[in-house]
Design an enzyme around this catalytic site. Structure first.
Site, PDB file in Angstrom:
ATOM      1  N   LYS A 175     -13.343   0.359   0.754  1.00  0.00           N
ATOM      2  CA  LYS A 175     -12.307   0.685   1.996  1.00  0.00           C
ATOM      3  C   LYS A 175     -11.088   0.630   1.252  1.00  0.00           C
ATOM      4  O   LYS A 175     -10.442  -0.108   0.629  1.00  0.00           O
ATOM      5  CB  LYS A 175     -12.402  -0.811   2.565  1.00  0.00           C
ATOM      6  N   GLY A 228      -4.245  -5.343  -5.059  1.00  0.00           N
ATOM      7  CA  GLY A 228      -3.192  -5.244  -3.750  1.00  0.00           C
ATOM      8  C   GLY A 228      -2.374  -6.561  -3.902  1.00  0.00           C
ATOM      9  O   GLY A 228      -2.038  -6.929  -5.090  1.00  0.00           O
ATOM     10  N   SER A 229      -1.992  -7.043  -2.911  1.00  0.00           N
ATOM     11  CA  SER A 229      -1.019  -8.180  -3.077  1.00  0.00           C
ATOM     12  C   SER A 229      -1.802  -9.573  -3.419  1.00  0.00           C
ATOM     13  O   SER A 229      -2.809  -9.631  -3.267  1.00  0.00           O
ATOM     14  CB  SER A 229      -0.510  -8.349  -1.714  1.00  0.00           C
ATOM     15  N   ASN A 230      -0.904 -10.289  -3.863  1.00  0.00           N
ATOM     16  CA  ASN A 230      -1.339 -11.694  -4.068  1.00  0.00           C
ATOM     17  C   ASN A 230      -2.002 -12.356  -3.012  1.00  0.00           C
ATOM     18  O   ASN A 230      -2.903 -13.058  -3.105  1.00  0.00           O
ATOM     19  CB  ASN A 230      -0.379 -12.524  -5.034  1.00  0.00           C
ATOM     20  N   VAL A 232      -3.391 -11.480  -0.274  1.00  0.00           N
ATOM     21  CA  VAL A 232      -4.596 -11.078   0.162  1.00  0.00           C
ATOM     22  C   VAL A 232      -5.624 -11.456  -0.898  1.00  0.00           C
ATOM     23  O   VAL A 232      -6.771 -11.961  -0.658  1.00  0.00           O
ATOM     24  CB  VAL A 232      -4.617  -9.502   0.427  1.00  0.00           C
ATOM     25  N   GLU A 250      -6.411  -7.190  -9.314  1.00  0.00           N
ATOM     26  CA  GLU A 250      -5.062  -6.823  -9.766  1.00  0.00           C
ATOM     27  C   GLU A 250      -4.030  -6.784  -8.720  1.00  0.00           C
ATOM     28  O   GLU A 250      -4.345  -6.297  -7.712  1.00  0.00           O
ATOM     29  CB  GLU A 250      -5.376  -5.197 -10.470  1.00  0.00           C
ATOM     30  N   CYS A 284       3.022  -1.187  -9.134  1.00  0.00           N
ATOM     31  CA  CYS A 284       2.684  -2.726  -9.664  1.00  0.00           C
ATOM     32  C   CYS A 284       3.519  -2.940 -11.166  1.00  0.00           C
ATOM     33  O   CYS A 284       3.900  -3.989 -11.453  1.00  0.00           O
ATOM     34  CB  CYS A 284       1.343  -3.024  -9.854  1.00  0.00           C
ATOM     35  N   GLU A 385       8.217 -10.313  -5.992  1.00  0.00           N
ATOM     36  CA  GLU A 385       8.020  -9.032  -6.001  1.00  0.00           C
ATOM     37  C   GLU A 385       8.668  -8.339  -4.719  1.00  0.00           C
ATOM     38  O   GLU A 385       8.294  -8.740  -3.695  1.00  0.00           O
ATOM     39  CB  GLU A 385       6.547  -8.618  -6.034  1.00  0.00           C
TER      40      GLU A 385
HETATM   41  P1  NAP Z   1      -2.378  -5.506   0.449  1.00  0.00           P
HETATM   42  O1  NAP Z   1      -1.878  -5.488   1.628  1.00  0.00           O
HETATM   43  O2  NAP Z   1      -2.783  -6.574  -0.401  1.00  0.00           O
HETATM   44  O3  NAP Z   1      -3.654  -4.381   0.893  1.00  0.00           O
HETATM   45  C1  NAP Z   1      -4.539  -4.397  -0.247  1.00  0.00           C
HETATM   46  C2  NAP Z   1      -6.033  -3.656   0.213  1.00  0.00           C
HETATM   47  O4  NAP Z   1      -6.458  -5.098   1.072  1.00  0.00           O
HETATM   48  C3  NAP Z   1      -5.993  -2.738   1.663  1.00  0.00           C
HETATM   49  O5  NAP Z   1      -6.984  -1.878   1.433  1.00  0.00           O
HETATM   50  C4  NAP Z   1      -5.846  -3.721   2.609  1.00  0.00           C
HETATM   51  O6  NAP Z   1      -6.492  -2.983   3.778  1.00  0.00           O
HETATM   52  C5  NAP Z   1      -7.024  -4.753   2.149  1.00  0.00           C
HETATM   53  N1  NAP Z   1      -6.817  -5.871   2.787  1.00  0.00           N
HETATM   54  C6  NAP Z   1      -5.822  -6.476   3.581  1.00  0.00           C
HETATM   55  N2  NAP Z   1      -6.307  -7.689   3.999  1.00  0.00           N
HETATM   56  C7  NAP Z   1      -7.368  -7.965   3.801  1.00  0.00           C
HETATM   57  C8  NAP Z   1      -8.461  -8.958   4.014  1.00  0.00           C
HETATM   58  N3  NAP Z   1      -7.909 -10.136   4.751  1.00  0.00           N
HETATM   59  N4  NAP Z   1      -9.549  -8.936   3.465  1.00  0.00           N
HETATM   60  C9  NAP Z   1      -9.937  -7.840   2.564  1.00  0.00           C
HETATM   61  N5  NAP Z   1      -9.064  -6.752   2.246  1.00  0.00           N
HETATM   62  C10 NAP Z   1      -7.742  -7.038   3.000  1.00  0.00           C
HETATM   63  O7  NAP Z   1      -1.560  -4.437  -0.577  1.00  0.00           O
HETATM   64  P2  NAP Z   1      -0.750  -3.429  -0.332  1.00  0.00           P
HETATM   65  O8  NAP Z   1       0.447  -3.583   0.219  1.00  0.00           O
HETATM   66  O9  NAP Z   1      -1.861  -2.251  -0.124  1.00  0.00           O
HETATM   67  O10 NAP Z   1      -0.472  -2.794  -2.004  1.00  0.00           O
HETATM   68  C11 NAP Z   1       0.834  -3.583  -2.581  1.00  0.00           C
HETATM   69  C12 NAP Z   1       0.596  -4.348  -3.600  1.00  0.00           C
HETATM   70  O11 NAP Z   1      -0.427  -4.067  -4.543  1.00  0.00           O
HETATM   71  C13 NAP Z   1       1.712  -5.091  -4.408  1.00  0.00           C
HETATM   72  O12 NAP Z   1       1.656  -6.337  -4.554  1.00  0.00           O
HETATM   73  C14 NAP Z   1       1.391  -4.640  -5.799  1.00  0.00           C
HETATM   74  O13 NAP Z   1       2.130  -5.130  -6.889  1.00  0.00           O
HETATM   75  C15 NAP Z   1      -0.164  -4.382  -5.809  1.00  0.00           C
HETATM   76  N6  NAP Z   1      -0.417  -3.514  -6.840  1.00  0.00           N
HETATM   77  C16 NAP Z   1      -1.298  -4.084  -7.857  1.00  0.00           C
HETATM   78  C17 NAP Z   1      -1.585  -3.198  -9.085  1.00  0.00           C
HETATM   79  C18 NAP Z   1      -2.273  -3.762 -10.258  1.00  0.00           C
HETATM   80  O14 NAP Z   1      -2.830  -3.286 -11.023  1.00  0.00           O
HETATM   81  N7  NAP Z   1      -1.691  -5.106 -10.761  1.00  0.00           N
HETATM   82  C19 NAP Z   1      -1.738  -1.778  -8.925  1.00  0.00           C
HETATM   83  C20 NAP Z   1      -1.061  -1.524  -7.612  1.00  0.00           C
HETATM   84  C21 NAP Z   1      -0.694  -2.283  -6.714  1.00  0.00           C
HETATM   85  P3  NAP Z   1      -5.216  -2.450   4.813  1.00  0.00           P
HETATM   86  O15 NAP Z   1      -4.533  -1.391   4.281  1.00  0.00           O
HETATM   87  O16 NAP Z   1      -6.127  -2.116   5.882  1.00  0.00           O
HETATM   88  O17 NAP Z   1      -4.337  -3.504   5.167  1.00  0.00           O
END
Ligand code: NAP
Length: 493
Positions: A175, A228-230, A232, A250, A284, A385
Site C-alpha cells: 500500500k 512514515g510518521s511516528n 502512525v 522507520e 527523513c 520534526e
Molecule cells: P504517514 O502519514 O505516517 O504515512 C505513511 C504511510 O502510512 C502512508 O502509506 C499512509 O497512507 C499510511 N497510513 C496512514 N495511516 C495509517 C494507518 N492508520 N494504518 C496503516 N497505514 C497508515 O507518513 P508520511 O507523511 O507519508 O511520510 C512522512 C514521514 O515519514 C516523516 O515523519 C518522515 O520522517 C518519515 N520517513 C522516515 C524514513 C526513515 O527511513 N526513517 C524515510 C522516509 C520518511 P496514506 O498516504 O493513505 O495516508
C-alpha cells in the site's frame, strides 16, 4: 488528466470495489490533476491477501538465485525507464528532476544489490558438542507481508522493502502513500514486466486509515514493513503486536550537524545547505539542526544565509529550479505552522519563513529556505520534526554541550560532525545516538549496500538495505543432523 492508477491484484490491473477515485495533483500547480487512483474496498484487500497466499508456496520453492534474477530483471527495466519515472516523481511529489533521477537510480542500485544477495550464503555451519552431528542455519520466508510506504521517497523506499521481501520468498500486499500513486504503479510494472508470477506482488490503493489499517489488522499478514510518521507507526506497531505480527518501523528524524570550532567552514556550510534544503527538506535524513561552537557561529551563519537566499525555488520540472514545492496543502500548512511556533518561542528568523509566490487557487506549495538562529534546545523547533525546508541553529559552548544537545531529542536517525580532530571524531562515533553518522559529510544519503535506519524513536525492527535488509523478512531455522550409526545414550540438555 490522462492517467488512472488501478490496483494490481493476482497479476491483473483492476479498479477497486469502492467505485471512488482520488485525484493525484501536482504540488507545483495544484489545479493540475495528473491522474486519479482507485480506492480499494475491504473485498479488494481480501482478494489481494488471498492471491498472495496462493502464490507464496510456489514463489518460495523457486531457488533463491532465480528469485534474485527476477529482481535483477526488474532493476534493469527500471533503469531503462529512469527519465519517465523521474518525471512522474517530480510531477506528483515535487522534488526537482535531478533529485528525482537520483532517487530512481538509487532504487535501481538497491534492487541490483538485493538481487546479488540471491547468490550469497544464507546461513552458518555451527560446531556441535556432540560427535557426528552437523548443525546449520537456514532461512524460511514469513509468508504474506504488508508493505506501507510514505510519499517522500515513493520509488526508493518501496524498492528497498519489496526487493528483500521477495528475495526471502515472501509474497506482498503493497500500500503506497495516497499522494504518490503514479510512481507506485510504475515500480510495480517493472516487476510485472520482469516476469514476477501472478499474486506475488499485489498493489492496493486507498487511505492509510482504512486500507492500511485493514492490512495491519489481518492475521494472514505475517509482518509489516512501514516507513512514515511516528504517530502512525507507533499506533500500527501496537495493533500488530496484539496479534504477534512482526513490524519494522522507520520513522521521523531531527538530524543534527555538529560544527566544531576547527571545522572547514565552507565544507560545513555546503553540507548544511544540501542537507537542509535538498528535496525541500522532506527527507527523513534532512539536516534540521546545526549545533555549532560559538567561535565559528557568526561566520557560519553569514555564509549560510547567503547560500540559502540564493536557492531558486520553483517547479521541479524546470531546469532553473533548485528546490521544488512541499508535497501538498496539508504539509504546506504544517511547515508554516512550525515556522510560526518557532517565531513565537523567540527563535531569530534569519531568512525565509514564508511562501514563495502569490497565493491563489493554483499557487504551488513553495516555501522559502528558512533559517532560525539563536535556537534554544528546549524550543519545539529544536525538538520536533518539521519535514520542510526549515533549519534551526543552536550555538553551544564546547564539544560536551554539543553532544548533550545533539542527543537530547527523541529521534536518532542521522547526524554529522565537522572537525579535523581525530579524537573528537572517534568520540563522536562512539557517543552519538543515531543509526547513521557522517564525518565531514552531509546527514543525507545512504548507499544501497550499507545498512540504513535509526535508533530511539526513529526505528524498530532492524536495518533496511545492505545485506541486513532481507533479515527482517525471514525466520532463521536451526537444523541438527545426527549421523551417528549407533543409538545415542545419556542426558539431553
Ligand atoms: P504517514 O502519514 O505516517 O504515512 C505513511 C504511510 O502510512 C502512508 O502509506 C499512509 O497512507 C499510511 N497510513 C496512514 N495511516 C495509517 C494507518 N492508520 N494504518 C496503516 N497505514 C497508515 O507518513 P508520511 O507523511 O507519508 O511520510 C512522512 C514521514 O515519514 C516523516 O515523519 C518522515 O520522517 C518519515 N520517513 C522516515 C524514513 C526513515 O527511513 N526513517 C524515510 C522516509 C520518511 P496514506 O498516504 O493513505 O495516508
Amino acid at each position: 488528466m490522462d492517467q488512472t492508477y488501478l490496483n494490481f491484484i493476482n497479476g491483473e490491473w483492476i479498479a477497486g470495489g469502492a467505485d471512488q477515485w482520488d485525484d493525484n495533483r501536482n504540488p507545483a500547480r495544484p489545479s493540475e490533476i495528473i491522474g486519479r487512483s482507485t480506492r480499494s474496498s475491504a473485498i479488494d484487500i481480501d482478494k489481494a491477501i488471498i492471491a498472495a497466499q496462493r502464490a507464496q508456496h510456489e514463489w518460495a520453492r523457486k531457488p533463491r538465485p532465480a528469485r534474485g534474477a527476477i529482481i535483477d530483471a526488474a532493476a534493469k527495466i527500471l533503469r531503462g525507464k529512469v527519465d519517465a519515472v523521474a518525471e512522474a516523481l517530480t510531477r506528483e511529489e515535487g522534488k526537482n528532476l535531478n533529485e528525482a533521477r537520483g532517487e530512481v537510480l538509487k532504487a535501481v542500485n538497491v534492487l541490483e544489490f538485493t538481487a546479488s544477495e540471491g547468490r550469497r550464503p544464507t546461513g552458518d555451519v555451527i560446531p556441535s558438542e556432540m560427535p557426528n552431528t552437523f548443525i546449520y542455519t537456514t532461512r524460511a520466508p514469513l509468508g504474506v507481508v504488508g508493505i506501507i510506504t510514505p510519499w517522500n521517497f515513493p520509488v526508493c523506499i518501496p524498492a528497498w522493502k519489496i526487493g528483500p521481501a521477495l528475495l526471502e520468498g515472501n509474497t506482498i500486499v503493497f500500500k503506497p502513500a495516497s499522494l504518490t500513486p503514479a510512481t507506485a504503479a510504475l515500480l510495480v510494472k517493472c516487476f510485472e514486466e520482469a516476469g514476477l508470477p501472478k499474486g506475488v506482488l499485489n498493489l492496493v490503493y486507498g487511505s492509510g486509515s482504512t486500507i492500511g489499517n485493514l492490512i495491519v489488522g489481518d492475521a494472514r499478514i505475517k509482518a509489516i514493513s512501514f516507513t512514515g510518521s511516528n504517530e502512525v507507526g507507533m499506533d500500527l506497531n501496537a495493533k500488530a503486536a496484539k496479534r504477534l505480527a512482526r513490524t519494522q518501523l522507520e520513522m521521523g528524524g531531527k538530524n543534527p550537524v555538529i560544527v566544531l570550532a576547527d571545522a572547514d567552514l565552507d565544507q560545513a556550510v555546503e553540507a548544511t545547505v544540501m542537507g537542509a534544503f535538498g528535496s525541500t527538506g522532506q527527507r527523513c535524513t534532512a539536516t534540521s539542526r546545526v549545533i555549532i561552537e560559538r567561535p565559528l557561529h557568526k561566520a557560519f551563519v553569514e555564509k549560510l544565509v547567503v547560500r540559502a537566499r540564493a536557492i531558486k525555488v520553483g517547479d521541479g520540472l524546470k531546469d532553473t529550479s533548485v528546490m521544488g514545492p512541499v508535497v501538498d496543502e496539508k504539509q504546506f500548512n504544517s511547515v508554516l505552522a512550525g515556522i510560526e511556533t518557532a517565531k513565537k518561542e523567540g527563535a531569530k528568523l534569519l531568512c525565509g519563513g514564508e511562501r514563495v509566490g502569490a497565493p491563489g487557487p493554483d499557487a504551488g506549495y513553495f516555501i522559502a529556505p528558512t533559517v532560525f538562529d539563536d535556537v534554544k534546545p528546549a524550543m519545539r523547533i529544536a525538538r520536533e520534526e518539521v519535514f520542510g525546508p526549515v533549519l534551526a541553529i543552536v550555538p553551544v559552548d564546547g564539544f560536551e554541550e554539543a553532544f548533550k544537545v545533539a542527543n537530547d531529542v527523541e529521534y536518532g536517525l542521522s547526524s554529522s560532525v565537522y572537525t579535523k580532530d581525530i579524537q573528537r571524531i572517534m568520540q563522536y562515533a562512539e557517543r552519538i545516538e543515531t543509526g547513521m553518522l557522517h564525518v565531514n559529510s552531509p546527514t543525507v544519503g545512504g548507499e544501497a549496500q550499507a545498512p540504513f535506519g535509526g535508533v530511539k524513536a526513529t526505528g524498530l525492527g532492524g536495518r533496511e538495505m545492505g545485506s541486513t535488509g532481507p533479515e527482517f523478512f525471514c525466520e532463521i531455522k536451526t537444523v541438527y543432523i545426527d549421523y551417528n550409526s549407533t543409538v545415542r545414550k545419556g542426558n539431553l540438555y
